[in-house]
Design an enzyme around this catalytic site. Structure first.
Site, short mmCIF file in Angstrom:
data_model
loop_
_atom_site.label_atom_id
_atom_site.label_comp_id
_atom_site.label_asym_id
_atom_site.label_seq_id
_atom_site.Cartn_x
_atom_site.Cartn_y
_atom_site.Cartn_z
N LEU A 146 21.95 6.59 17.17
CA LEU A 146 20.74 7.02 17.90
C LEU A 146 19.58 7.27 16.93
O LEU A 146 18.58 7.90 17.30
CB LEU A 146 21.03 8.28 18.73
CG LEU A 146 22.21 8.17 19.70
CD1 LEU A 146 22.32 9.42 20.54
CD2 LEU A 146 22.05 6.96 20.60
N ASP A 192 13.72 1.34 14.70
CA ASP A 192 14.03 2.76 14.96
C ASP A 192 12.80 3.62 14.72
O ASP A 192 12.49 4.53 15.49
CB ASP A 192 15.16 3.24 14.05
CG ASP A 192 16.40 2.37 14.15
OD1 ASP A 192 16.47 1.57 15.10
OD2 ASP A 192 17.28 2.49 13.29
C1 GLA Z 1 19.97 0.04 12.84
C2 GLA Z 1 18.75 -0.27 11.99
C3 GLA Z 1 17.67 -0.99 12.79
C4 GLA Z 1 18.26 -2.19 13.53
C5 GLA Z 1 19.52 -1.81 14.27
C6 GLA Z 1 20.20 -3.01 14.88
O1 GLA Z 1 19.64 0.97 13.83
O2 GLA Z 1 18.21 0.91 11.45
O3 GLA Z 1 16.61 -1.37 11.96
O4 GLA Z 1 18.46 -3.26 12.65
O5 GLA Z 1 20.45 -1.15 13.43
O6 GLA Z 1 19.42 -3.55 15.87
#
Ligand code: GLA
Length: 391
Positions: free
Chosen positions: A128, A175
């Site tokens: 998350l 994120d």
């Molecule tokens: C993690 C990384 C993101 C993204 C996701 C997969 O959360 O921090 O940058 O690559 O995995 O979508």
């Protein structure tokens, strides 16, 4: 829930430093509807900020150079100076904060002494994005504390850089974007190649998004995350050698990947096939969301899970089991593992009146199979990082 977190953070700040905090901030975690592992492949992604937060309480330093940082939930305190020579502290929360300080300095922004304390309601290692919330919340707080004049995009990029340079994870930008640019009841349609986004109404009709936490913890500096990124980049180079007009995966077609199968080798082929397939699914999912077609959206989510499990190979037995059991239940439109993978949560699109039944059955089967109680987090989509008053 944010209210009690804010109170707890303010109280702990007061107890620790003997003064009330000057300002309080909330930085949310995120979900991703679809578009997994596409952010570092210049794709489109559909994340949103959720009502799980890291709260920061901040005030001026005891002296002009002294920087004090407290992780309330761990009862740990780290101190540095505004003129310090910051180095990563592998595996420790302070590495993210020091990485932000370092990133600010690299961009020519000077901070002075401060006191900061933070507490969280984002489960760690659950996919998350607690680390993005930590970095974004801290960068946002320092920006306000010292009038640095950063844009939200700057904050996202500084937070991402802290992960790369200090935490050792070559993450994409999804994120951080979600934590910074989230809006209530809106999904962010982010073009990670152009770094442009639009907000899309999260019209889920009679369906709800619910997360199931497998309690399999991952740490992306040690998981296969960086390996996947390297493998998929290598595969792109192989394609580019044969197709010089291809700049990014956005220019690749499924047909191209099929044609290059032998050159790509078994691993490169699977990784590239996943990325190109996922890009198509995101486009379709955006349409399904726009027309409120939850059945179609759910099918796409599940196809993404199959791709993440078999082609990108970032799932695990626990998540595969959980998703398979969820998909067997009436009222479930779709289910998939979410985030970087190697553990964490599944995201599930479920008819509102079926949620309790589905949760009961899946939790029981998960316990039977793995002896673990899954956690369940209903999702509310909220605004991104902000200063809070009276929440
Ligand atoms: C993690 C990384 C993101 C993204 C996701 C997969 O959360 O921090 O940058 O690559 O995995 O979508």
């Amino acid at each position: 829930m944010a209210g009690s977190l804010v109170e707890r953070t303010a109280r702990a700040f007061g107890e620790r430093f003997g003064i009330a905090p000057q300002r309080l901030y909330l930085a949310p975690g995120r979900i991703n509807l679809i578009g997994e592992h596409l952010d570092y492949n210049d794709g489109l992604v559909l994340p949103a900020a959720i009502d799980r937060y890291i709260c920061f309480a901040v005030g001026p330093g005891g002296d002009a150079d002294r920087c004090e940082m407290v992780a309330i939930d761990r009862d740990e305190h780290v101190e540095t100076t505004a003129s310090g020579d910051w180095q990563p502290v592998p595996g420790h929360w302070s590495t993210y904060l020091l990485g932000v300080l370092h990133g600010l300095r690299e961009r020519g922004h000077a901070v002075r002494g401060f006191r900061a304390a933070f507490a969280s309601t984002i489960p760690m290692g659950a996919g998350l994005s607690s680390s993005a919330a930590l970095c974004c919340g801290f960068a946002f707080a320092l920006d306000r504390q010292f009038n640095l004049g950063l844009s939200r995009k700057d904050i996202a990029l500084i937070a991402q850089q802290a992960e790369h340079a200090f935490a050792g994870v070559r993450c994409g930008i999804m994120d951080q974007y979600a934590s910074v640019f989230g809006e209530a009841d809106k999904v962010i349609k982010l073009d990670c190649g152009k770094l442009e986004h639009e907000l899309v109404e999260a019209r889920l009709g009679t369906h709800l998004l619910v997360l199931f936490d497998s309690h399999v913890k991952h740490v992306h500096s040690a998981s296969g995350y960086n390996d996947r990124r390297r493998e998929v980049e290598e595969a792109l180079h192989v394609i580019q050698r044969a197709e010089p007009e291809v700049r990014t995966y956005r220019d690749c077609t499924p047909h191209m990947v099929e044609r290059m199968r032998a050159e790509l080798g078994p691993v490169g082929y699977k990784r590239a096939a996943y990325v190109v397939g996922e890009m198509q699914r995101v486009e379709e999912a955006a349409q399904a969301l726009a027309t409120g077609d939850m059945i179609r959206l759910g099918k796409l989510l599940h196809r993404t899970h199959q791709g993440l499990s078999a082609e990108y190979e970032v799932s695990c037995a626990e998540l595969d089991h959980m998703v398979a059991e969820t998909m067997k239940q009436d009222g479930v439109a779709g289910a998939r593992m979410m985030g970087g993978g190697f553990g964490g949560c599944s995201i599930n699109l479920i008819e509102r009146n079926a949620v309790d039944r589905v949760v009961g059955t899946v939790a029981a089967r998960y316990r039977e199979r793995f002896g673990v109680d899954m956690d369940v987090y209903p999702v509310r989509i909220v605004r991104g990082v902000h200063e809070c008053s009276g929440e």
